[in-house]
Design a protein around this motif. Structure first.
Motif, PDB file in Angstrom:
ATOM      1  N   TYR A 146      38.486  41.880  36.630  1.00  0.00           N
ATOM      2  CA  TYR A 146      38.564  43.029  35.729  1.00  0.00           C
ATOM      3  C   TYR A 146      37.985  42.657  34.362  1.00  0.00           C
ATOM      4  O   TYR A 146      37.228  43.431  33.761  1.00  0.00           O
ATOM      5  CB  TYR A 146      40.012  43.491  35.594  1.00  0.00           C
ATOM      6  N   LEU A 147      38.330  41.470  33.876  1.00  0.00           N
ATOM      7  CA  LEU A 147      37.780  41.026  32.587  1.00  0.00           C
ATOM      8  C   LEU A 147      36.263  40.917  32.660  1.00  0.00           C
ATOM      9  O   LEU A 147      35.557  41.277  31.712  1.00  0.00           O
ATOM     10  CB  LEU A 147      38.374  39.674  32.191  1.00  0.00           C
ATOM     11  N   LYS A 148      35.764  40.432  33.789  1.00  0.00           N
ATOM     12  CA  LYS A 148      34.318  40.245  33.931  1.00  0.00           C
ATOM     13  C   LYS A 148      33.589  41.574  34.096  1.00  0.00           C
ATOM     14  O   LYS A 148      32.618  41.849  33.377  1.00  0.00           O
ATOM     15  CB  LYS A 148      34.043  39.347  35.142  1.00  0.00           C
ATOM     16  N   SER A 149      34.057  42.420  35.006  1.00  0.00           N
ATOM     17  CA  SER A 149      33.305  43.616  35.392  1.00  0.00           C
ATOM     18  C   SER A 149      33.554  44.822  34.493  1.00  0.00           C
ATOM     19  O   SER A 149      32.638  45.603  34.239  1.00  0.00           O
ATOM     20  CB  SER A 149      33.635  43.995  36.841  1.00  0.00           C
ATOM     21  N   VAL A 150      34.765  44.974  34.025  1.00  0.00           N
ATOM     22  CA  VAL A 150      35.123  46.171  33.257  1.00  0.00           C
ATOM     23  C   VAL A 150      35.137  45.885  31.758  1.00  0.00           C
ATOM     24  O   VAL A 150      34.555  46.631  30.965  1.00  0.00           O
ATOM     25  CB  VAL A 150      36.488  46.721  33.718  1.00  0.00           C
ATOM     26  N   MET A 151      35.794  44.789  31.382  1.00  0.00           N
ATOM     27  CA  MET A 151      35.900  44.472  29.962  1.00  0.00           C
ATOM     28  C   MET A 151      34.695  43.699  29.437  1.00  0.00           C
ATOM     29  O   MET A 151      34.557  43.494  28.229  1.00  0.00           O
ATOM     30  CB  MET A 151      37.195  43.700  29.697  1.00  0.00           C
ATOM     31  N   LYS A 152      33.801  43.264  30.354  1.00  0.00           N
ATOM     32  CA  LYS A 152      32.544  42.591  29.999  1.00  0.00           C
ATOM     33  C   LYS A 152      32.776  41.331  29.156  1.00  0.00           C
ATOM     34  O   LYS A 152      32.097  41.077  28.169  1.00  0.00           O
ATOM     35  CB  LYS A 152      31.613  43.545  29.249  1.00  0.00           C
ATOM     36  N   VAL A 153      33.738  40.529  29.576  1.00  0.00           N
ATOM     37  CA  VAL A 153      34.052  39.278  28.885  1.00  0.00           C
ATOM     38  C   VAL A 153      33.238  38.158  29.520  1.00  0.00           C
ATOM     39  O   VAL A 153      33.223  38.004  30.740  1.00  0.00           O
ATOM     40  CB  VAL A 153      35.560  38.967  28.967  1.00  0.00           C
ATOM     41  N   SER A 154      32.555  37.363  28.714  1.00  0.00           N
ATOM     42  CA  SER A 154      31.705  36.288  29.229  1.00  0.00           C
ATOM     43  C   SER A 154      32.537  35.217  29.925  1.00  0.00           C
ATOM     44  O   SER A 154      33.745  35.083  29.694  1.00  0.00           O
ATOM     45  CB  SER A 154      30.906  35.653  28.091  1.00  0.00           C
ATOM     46  N   GLY A 155      31.876  34.415  30.771  1.00  0.00           N
ATOM     47  CA  GLY A 155      32.575  33.378  31.521  1.00  0.00           C
ATOM     48  C   GLY A 155      33.248  32.360  30.620  1.00  0.00           C
ATOM     49  O   GLY A 155      34.397  31.964  30.854  1.00  0.00           O
ATOM     50  N   THR A 179      44.658  33.948  36.545  1.00  0.00           N
ATOM     51  CA  THR A 179      43.406  34.599  36.952  1.00  0.00           C
ATOM     52  C   THR A 179      43.557  35.475  38.195  1.00  0.00           C
ATOM     53  O   THR A 179      42.853  36.471  38.341  1.00  0.00           O
ATOM     54  CB  THR A 179      42.321  33.543  37.227  1.00  0.00           C
ATOM     55  N   LYS A 180      44.461  35.112  39.102  1.00  0.00           N
ATOM     56  CA  LYS A 180      44.544  35.794  40.398  1.00  0.00           C
ATOM     57  C   LYS A 180      45.578  36.917  40.430  1.00  0.00           C
ATOM     58  O   LYS A 180      45.867  37.450  41.509  1.00  0.00           O
ATOM     59  CB  LYS A 180      44.842  34.783  41.510  1.00  0.00           C
ATOM     60  N   ARG A 181      46.110  37.288  39.289  1.00  0.00           N
ATOM     61  CA  ARG A 181      47.060  38.405  39.251  1.00  0.00           C
ATOM     62  C   ARG A 181      46.338  39.690  39.657  1.00  0.00           C
ATOM     63  O   ARG A 181      45.276  40.019  39.159  1.00  0.00           O
ATOM     64  CB  ARG A 181      47.620  38.532  37.836  1.00  0.00           C
ATOM     65  N   LYS A 182      46.936  40.434  40.606  1.00  0.00           N
ATOM     66  CA  LYS A 182      46.367  41.715  41.033  1.00  0.00           C
ATOM     67  C   LYS A 182      46.854  42.829  40.113  1.00  0.00           C
ATOM     68  O   LYS A 182      48.010  42.838  39.695  1.00  0.00           O
ATOM     69  CB  LYS A 182      46.748  42.029  42.481  1.00  0.00           C
ATOM     70  N   LEU A 183      45.967  43.762  39.840  1.00  0.00           N
ATOM     71  CA  LEU A 183      46.289  44.859  38.933  1.00  0.00           C
ATOM     72  C   LEU A 183      46.704  46.110  39.697  1.00  0.00           C
ATOM     73  O   LEU A 183      46.355  46.299  40.871  1.00  0.00           O
ATOM     74  CB  LEU A 183      45.071  45.171  38.055  1.00  0.00           C
ATOM     75  N   LYS A 184      47.425  46.954  38.992  1.00  0.00           N
ATOM     76  CA  LYS A 184      47.807  48.266  39.512  1.00  0.00           C
ATOM     77  C   LYS A 184      47.285  49.335  38.558  1.00  0.00           C
ATOM     78  O   LYS A 184      47.020  49.068  37.390  1.00  0.00           O
ATOM     79  CB  LYS A 184      49.328  48.382  39.621  1.00  0.00           C
TER      80      LYS A 184
END
Length: 307
Positions: free
Chosen positions: A25-34, A55-60
């Motif tokens: 979500y941080l990578k694809s939606v929030m556009k946070v760099s690696g 990192t592996k927490r699933k979102l709702k």
């Protein structure tokens, strides 16, 4: 939906992103760099509904995702006082007019007297710490527009535009010869570019190289030379210079791909405009850099000879 509060950047998760991992979500939606994602997770500054997560927490759907907004701590280069011509600046970006005979940023053995060093000095003089983040490059002897991002999230968005070819870069070039429109009537040179074996700084048209597309139109014919306006569909190293040489119309004064000229002491190539979508507002921004004196003088001399 996003909002900023108390040094946090917050998003409310849409239902379509339910079951996505928070790192994705941080990578694809929030556009946070690696690099920034790694720093955030290591320092436990990624929150879901107010609690730190891994990192592996699933979102709702309707989860509240928040990340800490870190201020820049270094310039990334040594600040130096030098020429800085600001063409455009706001809270997210700055566009500079790079003079010829200057690198955009330190490379190899060079760590001083580059545009990046002088921009760091500019920020330092204003009492600001902003890491220097160039979005693209220009050759040492090419002048004109260079775009920088002021924050990593803006850098990520602008680099995505660059990759998608939605940042438009327009150049002015004075080339040797006339009649290029007869050989390329569609105003397009579409030829792959690759490295020259044994010459790491030199490029050539090579079918095994990466695709490179340069568009052009004629602005003026001046005696045995042509003033072109060009824009890039791709951004390969030395692309315009290589394509012009391949076409048989090398850039005037290009010492690597053409021949030196008594009229100008570098390649007559200038990045005259850059168009991009503002990373914060989404509005279209168009920035222009006036033709430098050496190119103006060169064109004036040619006009006086032939017109």
């Amino acid at each position: 939906m996003k909002k900023h509060q108390n040094g946090l950047k917050k998003y409310i998760v849409a239902e379509k992103y339910a079951d996505m991992l928070v790192e994705d979500y941080l990578k694809s939606v929030m556009k946070v760099s690696g690099r920034t994602r790694q720093r955030l997770f290591r320092s436990k500054n990624v929150f879901v509904n107010g609690s730190p997560v891994h990192t592996k927490r699933k979102l709702k759907g309707n989860d509240l995702v928040a990340i800490r907004i870190f201020p820049d701590e270094t310039y990334g280069v040594k600040p130096q006082i030098g020429p800085v011509e600001v063409l455009y600046e706001d809270e997210a970006v700055i566009v500079l007019n790079k003079p010829a005979n200057m690198l955009v940023h330190p490379t190899g053995q060079t760590d001083s007297f580059t545009l990046a060093n002088y921009l760091a000095g500019y920020f330092q003089a204003k009492g600001q710490i902003v890491t220097i983040r160039p979005i693209h490059r220009l050759d040492r002897d090419t002048s004109g527009c260079v775009l920088f991002a002021k924050k990593p999230e803006y850098q990520t968005k602008l680099e995505a535009q660059l990759k998608a070819n939605t940042i438009h870069r327009i150049y002015k070039a004075l080339v040797v010869g006339v009649g290029i429109e007869k050989e390329f009537p569609d105003g397009c040179i579409d030829r792959n570019i690759g490295r020259v074996p044994g010459q790491p700084n030199r490029r050539r048209v090579d079918d095994r190289g990466k695709r490179a597309v340069t568009h052009f139109k004629i602005s003026e014919v001046i005696g045995p030379n042509t003033l072109l306006e060009l824009w890039l569909e791709t951004g390969r190293t030395h692309q315009i210079r290589v394509h012009m040489n391949y076409a048989g119309y090398p850039v005037l004064g290009d010492k690597m791909y053409g021949t030196p000229s008594r009229l100008i002491n570098r390649q007559a190539l200038h990045a005259s405009e850059i168009h991009f979508l503002h990373p914060l507002t989404g509005a279209k921004v168009e920035v222009r850099a006036p033709l430098p004196k050496d190119m103006e003088n060169c064109i004036s001399k040619l006009r006086s000879f032939f017109i």
